[in-house]
Design a protein around this motif. Sequence first.
Motif, PDB file in Angstrom:
ATOM      1  N   THR A  62       0.269  27.455  -1.233  1.00 29.55           N
ATOM      2  CA  THR A  62       1.119  26.263  -1.129  1.00 29.55           C
ATOM      3  C   THR A  62       0.417  25.047  -1.728  1.00 29.55           C
ATOM      4  O   THR A  62       1.032  24.262  -2.458  1.00 29.55           O
ATOM      5  CB  THR A  62       1.494  26.000   0.341  1.00 29.55           C
ATOM      6  OG1 THR A  62       2.283  27.099   0.804  1.00 29.55           O
ATOM      7  CG2 THR A  62       2.277  24.722   0.499  1.00 29.55           C
ATOM      8  N   ALA A  63      -0.868  24.885  -1.442  1.00 28.73           N
ATOM      9  CA  ALA A  63      -1.616  23.771  -2.039  1.00 28.73           C
ATOM     10  C   ALA A  63      -1.702  23.905  -3.552  1.00 28.73           C
ATOM     11  O   ALA A  63      -1.696  22.897  -4.285  1.00 28.73           O
ATOM     12  CB  ALA A  63      -3.020  23.702  -1.436  1.00 28.73           C
ATOM     13  N   SER A  64      -1.735  25.139  -4.049  1.00 31.69           N
ATOM     14  CA  SER A  64      -1.834  25.338  -5.495  1.00 31.69           C
ATOM     15  C   SER A  64      -0.561  24.917  -6.226  1.00 31.69           C
ATOM     16  O   SER A  64      -0.606  24.519  -7.393  1.00 31.69           O
ATOM     17  CB  SER A  64      -2.156  26.805  -5.811  1.00 31.69           C
ATOM     18  OG  SER A  64      -1.030  27.647  -5.588  1.00 31.69           O
ATOM     19  N   VAL A  65       0.602  24.994  -5.543  1.00 35.28           N
ATOM     20  CA  VAL A  65       1.850  24.538  -6.154  1.00 35.28           C
ATOM     21  C   VAL A  65       1.795  23.019  -6.363  1.00 35.28           C
ATOM     22  O   VAL A  65       2.145  22.507  -7.429  1.00 35.28           O
ATOM     23  CB  VAL A  65       3.063  24.926  -5.284  1.00 35.28           C
ATOM     24  CG1 VAL A  65       4.347  24.314  -5.849  1.00 35.28           C
ATOM     25  CG2 VAL A  65       3.194  26.442  -5.199  1.00 35.28           C
ATOM     26  N   ALA A  66       1.345  22.304  -5.339  1.00 32.12           N
ATOM     27  CA  ALA A  66       1.196  20.856  -5.467  1.00 32.12           C
ATOM     28  C   ALA A  66       0.190  20.512  -6.556  1.00 32.12           C
ATOM     29  O   ALA A  66       0.408  19.594  -7.365  1.00 32.12           O
ATOM     30  CB  ALA A  66       0.778  20.248  -4.132  1.00 32.12           C
ATOM     31  N   ALA A  67      -0.918  21.239  -6.589  1.00 31.49           N
ATOM     32  CA  ALA A  67      -1.955  20.975  -7.594  1.00 31.49           C
ATOM     33  C   ALA A  67      -1.428  21.235  -9.005  1.00 31.49           C
ATOM     34  O   ALA A  67      -1.740  20.495  -9.946  1.00 31.49           O
ATOM     35  CB  ALA A  67      -3.178  21.836  -7.321  1.00 31.49           C
ATOM     36  N   ALA A  68      -0.604  22.271  -9.166  1.00 31.58           N
ATOM     37  CA  ALA A  68      -0.051  22.591 -10.482  1.00 31.58           C
ATOM     38  C   ALA A  68       0.834  21.447 -10.980  1.00 31.58           C
ATOM     39  O   ALA A  68       0.782  21.065 -12.156  1.00 31.58           O
ATOM     40  CB  ALA A  68       0.748  23.891 -10.407  1.00 31.58           C
ATOM     41  N   ALA A  69       1.638  20.896 -10.087  1.00 33.75           N
ATOM     42  CA  ALA A  69       2.527  19.797 -10.475  1.00 33.75           C
ATOM     43  C   ALA A  69       1.728  18.557 -10.851  1.00 33.75           C
ATOM     44  O   ALA A  69       1.981  17.911 -11.881  1.00 33.75           O
ATOM     45  CB  ALA A  69       3.480  19.483  -9.333  1.00 33.75           C
ATOM     46  N   LEU A  70       0.753  18.202 -10.027  1.00 31.08           N
ATOM     47  CA  LEU A  70      -0.042  17.006 -10.278  1.00 31.08           C
ATOM     48  C   LEU A  70      -0.893  17.169 -11.532  1.00 31.08           C
ATOM     49  O   LEU A  70      -1.058  16.226 -12.317  1.00 31.08           O
ATOM     50  CB  LEU A  70      -0.904  16.687  -9.063  1.00 31.08           C
ATOM     51  CG  LEU A  70      -0.127  16.331  -7.784  1.00 31.08           C
ATOM     52  CD1 LEU A  70      -1.082  16.158  -6.606  1.00 31.08           C
ATOM     53  CD2 LEU A  70       0.712  15.074  -7.986  1.00 31.08           C
ATOM     54  N   GLY A  71      -1.420  18.373 -11.722  1.00 32.54           N
ATOM     55  CA  GLY A  71      -2.227  18.626 -12.910  1.00 32.54           C
ATOM     56  C   GLY A  71      -1.422  18.535 -14.195  1.00 32.54           C
ATOM     57  O   GLY A  71      -1.960  18.212 -15.255  1.00 32.54           O
ATOM     58  N   ALA A  72      -0.109  18.816 -14.087  1.00 34.63           N
ATOM     59  CA  ALA A  72       0.759  18.755 -15.266  1.00 34.63           C
ATOM     60  C   ALA A  72       1.311  17.359 -15.513  1.00 34.63           C
ATOM     61  O   ALA A  72       2.035  17.142 -16.488  1.00 34.63           O
ATOM     62  CB  ALA A  72       1.904  19.750 -15.115  1.00 34.63           C
ATOM     63  N   GLY A  73       0.995  16.413 -14.627  1.00 36.29           N
ATOM     64  CA  GLY A  73       1.397  15.030 -14.856  1.00 36.29           C
ATOM     65  C   GLY A  73       2.426  14.473 -13.886  1.00 36.29           C
ATOM     66  O   GLY A  73       2.911  13.350 -14.091  1.00 36.29           O
ATOM     67  N   ALA A  74       2.780  15.225 -12.828  1.00 26.22           N
ATOM     68  CA  ALA A  74       3.736  14.704 -11.850  1.00 26.22           C
ATOM     69  C   ALA A  74       3.153  13.483 -11.151  1.00 26.22           C
ATOM     70  O   ALA A  74       1.959  13.420 -10.865  1.00 26.22           O
ATOM     71  CB  ALA A  74       4.093  15.773 -10.828  1.00 26.22           C
ATOM     72  N   GLU A  75       3.997  12.519 -10.885  1.00 27.22           N
ATOM     73  CA  GLU A  75       3.575  11.303 -10.209  1.00 27.22           C
ATOM     74  C   GLU A  75       3.261  11.554  -8.744  1.00 27.22           C
ATOM     75  O   GLU A  75       2.377  10.945  -8.167  1.00 27.22           O
ATOM     76  CB  GLU A  75       4.668  10.246 -10.338  1.00 27.22           C
ATOM     77  CG  GLU A  75       4.233   8.852  -9.957  1.00 27.22           C
ATOM     78  CD  GLU A  75       5.234   7.807 -10.422  1.00 27.22           C
ATOM     79  OE1 GLU A  75       5.479   6.850  -9.660  1.00 27.22           O
ATOM     80  OE2 GLU A  75       5.770   7.935 -11.542  1.00 27.22           O
ATOM     81  N   ALA A  76       4.028  12.483  -8.129  1.00 29.78           N
ATOM     82  CA  ALA A  76       3.800  12.816  -6.720  1.00 29.78           C
ATOM     83  C   ALA A  76       4.267  14.227  -6.448  1.00 29.78           C
ATOM     84  O   ALA A  76       5.264  14.685  -7.007  1.00 29.78           O
ATOM     85  CB  ALA A  76       4.534  11.841  -5.802  1.00 29.78           C
ATOM     86  N   ALA A  77       3.537  14.908  -5.595  1.00 31.61           N
ATOM     87  CA  ALA A  77       3.951  16.201  -5.056  1.00 31.61           C
ATOM     88  C   ALA A  77       4.445  15.933  -3.635  1.00 31.61           C
ATOM     89  O   ALA A  77       3.678  15.472  -2.784  1.00 31.61           O
ATOM     90  CB  ALA A  77       2.790  17.194  -5.052  1.00 31.61           C
TER      91      ALA A  77
END
Length: 533
Positions: free
Chosen positions: A156-171
């Motif tokens: 579950t933490a890796s999903v948030a990390a994937a989004a943030l690493g790709a440039g998402a402003e917030a997970a």
Amino acid sequence: MQVYDTTLRDGAQREAISYSVVDKLAVARLLDEFGVGFIEGGWPGALPKDTEFFRRARTELNLKHAVFVAFGSTRKAGVRVQDDAQVRALLDAETPAVTLVAKSDLRHVERALRTTAEENLAMVRDTVAYFVAEGRRVFLDCEHFFDGYRFDPDYTASVAAAALGAGAEAAVMCDTNGGMLPSLITRTVGEVRERLAVALGISPEEAVARLGIHCQNDTSCAVANTVAAVEAGVPHFQCTANGYGERPGNADLFAVVGNLQLKLGMPVLPDGCIEQMVRVSHAIAEIANIAPDTHQAYVGSSAFAHKAGLHASAIKVDPVLYNHIDPVVVGNDMRILVTEMAGRASIELKARELGIDLAGHPEALSRVTNRVKDLEARGWSFEAADASFELLARAELADGALPRPFALESYRVLVEHREDGAVVSEATVKVRVRGERVIATAEGNGPVNALDEALRVALTKHYPELSRFELADYKVRILEGSHGTGAVTRVLVETRSTGEDWTTVGVHENVVEASWQALVDALSYGLSHQVRV
């Protein structure tokens, strides 16, 4: 702080809510006036109505405070992001920001999406990066985040990390099933920030500043859970107006904002916006065709209503003693309720609220207090009928000599069940108006309606302003402790005229007589008020 509103998408999932495109445009304008930072408009491409809304919003919405957001999913498994129809619909909405939803619970990835853990992470990375490259601000809603974190925290933490690493402003951590409690929220946020700090190579403070919170209300903790997350460092929080949403709903925007700004001193809204809270809340309720919740925190009509005499005595000295904030700050007002529990202080304050000075007339104050207690003991309810209370107080202040606009001689009501099955009520009233004896008859769709119509016929010649009075609501209640067809009934009548509403009460063993009492008070109050105005 990022105040993110999802009334038009998540809030619209509440049972019995169905916004038209015009409704959605009106709600968006109200939310912008309240000062929210982001307004999520819905799912373009998924629903024709939402697609039309986004098309019209481009030219018809001139938002002052908010950023307009389109909502949709990441690319489908096995489909290139640029070939995904839903991704294209999101892009075509031309909003400056996009919120994507993704599964963050491994069980949902495998059983609902029927794909692999790694492909789900690739779907997140590809779609976020695609929209970032298109110049859009991107948020990722991590669906079922907290349940997924308890099952497999690493994934579950890796999903948030994937989004943030790709440039998402917030997970955004979503309590989709609404089963969390504040202590669990606080603990999870603390753990996730450490995991993200390691995964992204940033400080824990930077990590938590890129998280968001979205809470459902299945444990009645959505507001508390949202506040707990913000206190733990999460700056982005998602809410809906009045807590609208699926099942028990979502975190109430107005309660969350009120708690953060007024209790914790956080600069949540622009200056001058929080005073619009009650107006915006009630306006959105009207658009949704849902009666405003009278007991809703901050914005309900009972939020600052005081009933017990002990409270009223203290409020008379200093209102701050029994109000957690000054209600004016959120556009509300304090009310004193008059019931059998009321003492002299309650009566005095309520009268003052209605523009009647009983403080300088102790004998009249005593008479009003005793009269209220006596009538309440016999079934009257003045806390719901301010107009009847005002008439009573003014009459006692005038030693019973308060003139009424008319006097009853008699009334009669007939109910006829005709051969064709039609049921017709006919009423005849005999009244004296300004020295003239008037007899009038009228038909109605029930005995009360017939009485109301006959009374208006009798009075309109002398009081043409009656044409502006509308019977807005009519409630009948069998009083506790009385049973059967001979039970004592209480009738409440709500009347409306030129933007003003007032409620009157009548009590009797005969429901028609109880209705007559309430009708007479309604017209008497309205006519006397018109004269005073």
